[in-house]
Design an enzyme around this catalytic site. Sequence first.
Site, PDB file in Angstrom:
ATOM      1  CE  LYS A  27      14.142  48.976  57.296  1.00 26.50           C
ATOM      2  NZ  LYS A  27      13.518  49.969  56.519  1.00 26.50           N
ATOM      3  N   PRO A 112       4.807  48.335  64.014  1.00 29.37           N
ATOM      4  CG  PRO A 112       4.569  50.474  63.128  1.00 29.37           C
ATOM      5  CD  PRO A 112       5.318  49.705  64.179  1.00 29.37           C
ATOM      6  CG  LEU A 117       9.113  51.462  61.460  1.00 36.14           C
ATOM      7  CD1 LEU A 117       8.224  51.567  62.698  1.00 36.14           C
ATOM      8  CD2 LEU A 117      10.276  52.440  61.582  1.00 36.14           C
ATOM      9  CB  SER A 121      13.139  42.094  58.223  1.00 40.07           C
ATOM     10  OG  SER A 121      12.622  42.276  56.929  1.00 40.07           O
ATOM     11  CG  ASP A 154      15.125  45.458  55.308  1.00 36.92           C
ATOM     12  OD1 ASP A 154      15.982  45.826  54.482  1.00 36.92           O
ATOM     13  OD2 ASP A 154      13.986  45.973  55.393  1.00 36.92           O
TER      14      ASP A 154
HETATM   15  P1  ATP Z   1      10.234  46.758  55.185  1.00 34.00           P
HETATM   16  O1  ATP Z   1      10.572  47.994  55.938  1.00 34.00           O
HETATM   17  O2  ATP Z   1      11.212  45.619  55.427  1.00 34.00           O
HETATM   18  O3  ATP Z   1       9.933  46.954  53.765  1.00 34.00           O
HETATM   19  P2  ATP Z   1       7.665  46.890  56.413  1.00 34.00           P
HETATM   20  O4  ATP Z   1       8.025  47.357  57.788  1.00 34.00           O
HETATM   21  O5  ATP Z   1       7.129  47.922  55.493  1.00 34.00           O
HETATM   22  O6  ATP Z   1       8.896  46.146  55.786  1.00 34.00           O
HETATM   23  P3  ATP Z   1       6.557  44.483  57.466  1.00 34.00           P
HETATM   24  O7  ATP Z   1       5.722  44.780  58.681  1.00 34.00           O
HETATM   25  O8  ATP Z   1       7.914  43.958  57.687  1.00 34.00           O
HETATM   26  O9  ATP Z   1       6.597  45.745  56.512  1.00 34.00           O
HETATM   27  O10 ATP Z   1       5.726  43.415  56.626  1.00 34.00           O
HETATM   28  C1  ATP Z   1       5.532  43.415  55.285  1.00 34.00           C
HETATM   29  C2  ATP Z   1       4.668  42.205  54.960  1.00 34.00           C
HETATM   30  O11 ATP Z   1       5.368  41.005  55.328  1.00 34.00           O
HETATM   31  C3  ATP Z   1       3.365  42.131  55.748  1.00 34.00           C
HETATM   32  O12 ATP Z   1       2.334  42.832  55.143  1.00 34.00           O
HETATM   33  C4  ATP Z   1       3.095  40.632  55.781  1.00 34.00           C
HETATM   34  O13 ATP Z   1       2.351  40.268  54.636  1.00 34.00           O
HETATM   35  C5  ATP Z   1       4.454  39.962  55.667  1.00 34.00           C
HETATM   36  N1  ATP Z   1       4.871  39.306  56.933  1.00 34.00           N
HETATM   37  C6  ATP Z   1       5.186  38.030  57.096  1.00 34.00           C
HETATM   38  N2  ATP Z   1       5.530  37.756  58.359  1.00 34.00           N
HETATM   39  C7  ATP Z   1       5.437  38.886  59.047  1.00 34.00           C
HETATM   40  C8  ATP Z   1       5.660  39.234  60.410  1.00 34.00           C
HETATM   41  N3  ATP Z   1       6.053  38.358  61.331  1.00 34.00           N
HETATM   42  N4  ATP Z   1       5.452  40.514  60.753  1.00 34.00           N
HETATM   43  C9  ATP Z   1       5.082  41.429  59.821  1.00 34.00           C
HETATM   44  N5  ATP Z   1       4.841  41.139  58.529  1.00 34.00           N
HETATM   45  C10 ATP Z   1       5.020  39.886  58.132  1.00 34.00           C
END
Ligand code: ATP
Length: 316
Positions: A27, A112, A117, A121, A154
């Site tokens: 997203k 990533p 993104l 979630s 999310d």
């Molecule tokens: P958002 O945009 O929802 O804030 P993000 O894209 O910045 O999230 P994510 O990759 O969703 O970050 O992950 C954030 C943290 O969630 C990771 O650093 C990790 O510790 C934890 N996590 C737990 N399960 C997962 C998974 N399946 N994939 C990614 N991260 C995960």
Amino acid sequence: MTEAWRPDDEDERRGAIGPVKVRVPAKVNLHLGVGPLRRDGYHELNTVYHAISIYDELTARRGDTLALTMEGEGTGELALDDTNLVIRAAHALAGYAGVLPHARLHLRKQIPLAGGLAGGSADAAAALVACDALWGTGLSRDELAGIAADLGSDVPFLIYGGTALGTGRGEAISPVLARPTSWHWVVAIAEVGLSTPTAYRELDRLRDSGAAGAPLGSTDALLGALRQRDPRVLARTLGNDLQDAALAMRPALAATLKAGEAAGALTGIVSGSGPTCVFLAAGAADAERIAAELTAADVCREARVAHGPVAGARVG
Ligand code: ATP
């Protein structure tokens, strides 16, 4: 032509339901309005989510325990134990439906880590949809979204996909009915991720010291722009209250945003809490050209083209 289903182990020869493959998108937030900090530690959000064509894929097979393996983005970095959102989602669904949480899950990750993104979630949403199909629990999308809300703000959006308004802490979703238009994006992925909680704390710090920009306010202009088909109109209405925080934490993102706009993007914003930057292009060919220029400019690890809106977590 659809591929014939071939059982790939004894379990599946005996079992009724063979591997279930679920694709789930990343997203971006077209509008991310961050309100005050609530007593429960979350910020009040007023956001417009948009699902784009960068996907993780989760395959669920029958098993005697709950196990997760993975390949792709984050392999070796991401824990595959009970802290992983895939495992947490499987437990949450099993608890809700009163079934044993048994499955062999394999994640192919292209979104990533810590990129803004919502990859984690997305994986949680994929696990809910995949295990629901594997276990035959037959929950509605709204029921799955109810379970999803406890896993992360999310996650409900990624059950539905499309373009949707998110309120509360982002978990209360209502679809945005827009004309069927496909928007073209370029997604510039950074070398190293940013932590979402740290970005919110940085925004609080900037606001306390008077250094933050004015908050975005209403989504009306953006929702109006989505009803038109002109990307130039949409470009003028994109916004993210977390962008100042992401730029303060990662000043190099300013050069990424500048390079995308210099390459012909209509506008660029930080996605969610960053560090991924997303650029709106006038069309598909423009997006390809901008992605190539961004890659050549060496301002990101990788630039990918994507379109949106796309559906949320789906079997198939
Ligand atoms: P958002 O945009 O929802 O804030 P993000 O894209 O910045 O999230 P994510 O990759 O969703 O970050 O992950 C954030 C943290 O969630 C990771 O650093 C990790 O510790 C934890 N996590 C737990 N399960 C997962 C998974 N399946 N994939 C990614 N991260 C995960």
